[in-house]
Design an enzyme around this catalytic site. Structure first.
Site, PDB file in Angstrom:
ATOM      1  N   ASN A 167       0.840  -1.200   0.000  1.00 13.88           N
ATOM      2  CA  ASN A 167       0.000   0.000   0.000  1.00 13.88           C
ATOM      3  C   ASN A 167       0.868   1.241   0.000  1.00 13.88           C
ATOM      4  O   ASN A 167       2.045   1.190   0.374  1.00 13.88           O
ATOM      5  CB  ASN A 167      -0.967   0.002   1.203  1.00 13.88           C
ATOM      6  CG  ASN A 167      -0.379  -0.634   2.434  1.00 13.88           C
ATOM      7  OD1 ASN A 167       0.432  -0.033   3.121  1.00 13.88           O
ATOM      8  ND2 ASN A 167      -0.764  -1.876   2.718  1.00 13.88           N
ATOM      9  N   GLY A 186      -7.830  -4.072  -1.209  1.00 14.15           N
ATOM     10  CA  GLY A 186      -8.179  -5.157  -2.115  1.00 14.15           C
ATOM     11  C   GLY A 186      -8.520  -4.792  -3.534  1.00 14.15           C
ATOM     12  O   GLY A 186      -9.202  -5.561  -4.226  1.00 14.15           O
ATOM     13  N   SER A 201      -6.827   0.811   2.825  1.00 13.70           N
ATOM     14  CA  SER A 201      -5.962  -0.329   3.106  1.00 13.70           C
ATOM     15  C   SER A 201      -6.031  -0.708   4.577  1.00 13.70           C
ATOM     16  O   SER A 201      -6.183   0.151   5.453  1.00 13.70           O
ATOM     17  CB  SER A 201      -4.514   0.017   2.746  1.00 13.70           C
ATOM     18  OG  SER A 201      -3.610  -0.897   3.327  1.00 13.70           O
ATOM     19  N   GLU A 220      -3.746  -1.379   6.376  1.00 10.27           N
ATOM     20  CA  GLU A 220      -2.614  -0.805   7.090  1.00 10.27           C
ATOM     21  C   GLU A 220      -2.697   0.717   7.229  1.00 10.27           C
ATOM     22  O   GLU A 220      -1.689   1.383   7.487  1.00 10.27           O
ATOM     23  CB  GLU A 220      -1.304  -1.184   6.395  1.00 10.27           C
ATOM     24  CG  GLU A 220      -1.064  -2.670   6.224  1.00 10.27           C
ATOM     25  CD  GLU A 220      -0.978  -3.442   7.538  1.00 10.27           C
ATOM     26  OE1 GLU A 220      -1.055  -2.815   8.613  1.00 10.27           O
ATOM     27  OE2 GLU A 220      -0.860  -4.676   7.484  1.00 10.27           O
ATOM     28  N   HIS A 269       6.131  -5.549  -0.673  1.00  7.01           N
ATOM     29  CA  HIS A 269       6.279  -6.986  -0.440  1.00  7.01           C
ATOM     30  C   HIS A 269       7.281  -7.526  -1.458  1.00  7.01           C
ATOM     31  O   HIS A 269       7.033  -8.518  -2.138  1.00  7.01           O
ATOM     32  CB  HIS A 269       4.933  -7.695  -0.600  1.00  7.01           C
ATOM     33  CG  HIS A 269       4.012  -7.522   0.561  1.00  7.01           C
ATOM     34  ND1 HIS A 269       3.398  -8.577   1.194  1.00  7.01           N
ATOM     35  CD2 HIS A 269       3.590  -6.409   1.210  1.00  7.01           C
ATOM     36  CE1 HIS A 269       2.627  -8.118   2.183  1.00  7.01           C
ATOM     37  NE2 HIS A 269       2.726  -6.804   2.201  1.00  7.01           N
ATOM     38  N   HIS A 326       6.696 -10.189   7.105  1.00  4.75           N
ATOM     39  CA  HIS A 326       5.661  -9.434   6.372  1.00  4.75           C
ATOM     40  C   HIS A 326       6.214  -8.715   5.137  1.00  4.75           C
ATOM     41  O   HIS A 326       5.888  -9.068   4.020  1.00  4.75           O
ATOM     42  CB  HIS A 326       5.014  -8.436   7.347  1.00  4.75           C
ATOM     43  CG  HIS A 326       3.775  -7.787   6.830  1.00  4.75           C
ATOM     44  ND1 HIS A 326       2.676  -7.532   7.627  1.00  4.75           N
ATOM     45  CD2 HIS A 326       3.450  -7.310   5.609  1.00  4.75           C
ATOM     46  CE1 HIS A 326       1.736  -6.938   6.903  1.00  4.75           C
ATOM     47  NE2 HIS A 326       2.190  -6.790   5.673  1.00  4.75           N
TER      48      HIS A 326
END
Length: 214
Positions: free
Chosen positions: A30, A47, A74, A76, A97, A158
């Site tokens: 994000n 999403g 998001s 987060e 990621h 993560h």
């Protein structure tokens, strides 16, 4: 009311760049920016495919975490807000990621400043925040604490978070971090990477902030 269209378009394009640069996959990761007036953040919605996000979908969230407009933000969002509240110098946050960032984060270890670029761009080594479930207040608090005054942090098991004065700055840091962690992993495979002395780290960081390119 200002609809912050410029910020929304900026984050949308940055999201596409993040995806196409291999810094994330699918809808993971994000990005956000702090609005110029300091009242809100514009953050990617939860999403939604980065290639399909429209300005109307972008989430506008106030500094208390309340959704003002757009789709659900998001998961987060709290992590982003926690950083903005602690760091007045930060106006953009990127959560990736990417492969090497995730690989090192999975070890739950801190990375010492073993390359000049890390000293200059990040401000030293990169800490790994204690584990917290995705979207939890625990993760948000752990992230802000481990980040401190540096420009990047790893999230245990993560991914990574990089921050900057704007999105361009945050992206530069994100790319430096991924390349640095790739180099660190390769160095670990052939020997023991040697950390730079603190005095050299401080010198290079000061030079980068105050003299480089000026």
């Amino acid at each position: 009311m200002n609809n912050y269209m410029e910020e929304k378009r900026m984050v949308i394009e940055a999201g596409k760049t993040m995806l196409n640069s291999g810094l994330t996959v699918g809808t993971w990761g994000n990005l956000s920016v702090r609005t110029a007036d300091g009242k809100y953040i514009v953050i990617t919605p939860s999403g939604v495919d980065y290639e399909k996000i429209t300005p109307e979908m972008m989430s506008l969230v106030d500094m208390d975490g309340k959704l003002v407009s757009g789709k659900k933000p998001s998961i987060e969002a709290g992590l982003h807000l926690g950083i903005y509240k602690k760091r007045e110098d930060v106006n953009a946050v990127i959560h990736t990621h990417s492969i090497y960032t995730c690989a090192v984060a999975a070890t739950r270890t801190d990375v010492p400043a073993v390359l000049d670029e890390m000293a200059q761009i990040v401000g030293g080594g990169i800490k790994t925040a204690k584990y917290g479930l995705p979207g939890s207040q625990e993760l948000a608090s752990n992230c802000a604490e481990a980040l401190g005054d540096r420009m990047a942090v790893l999230l245990a098991n993560h991914g990574g978070v990089c921050v900057g004065k704007d999105l361009k700055d945050a992206f530069k840091i994100t790319n430096v971090v991924e390349v640095s962690l790739k180099s660190y992993c390769l160095a670990k495979s052939i020997g023991n990477p040697v950390a730079l002395d603190d005095k050299d780290v401080n010198f290079m960081r000061d030079f980068f902030l105050n003299s480089y390119g000026k």
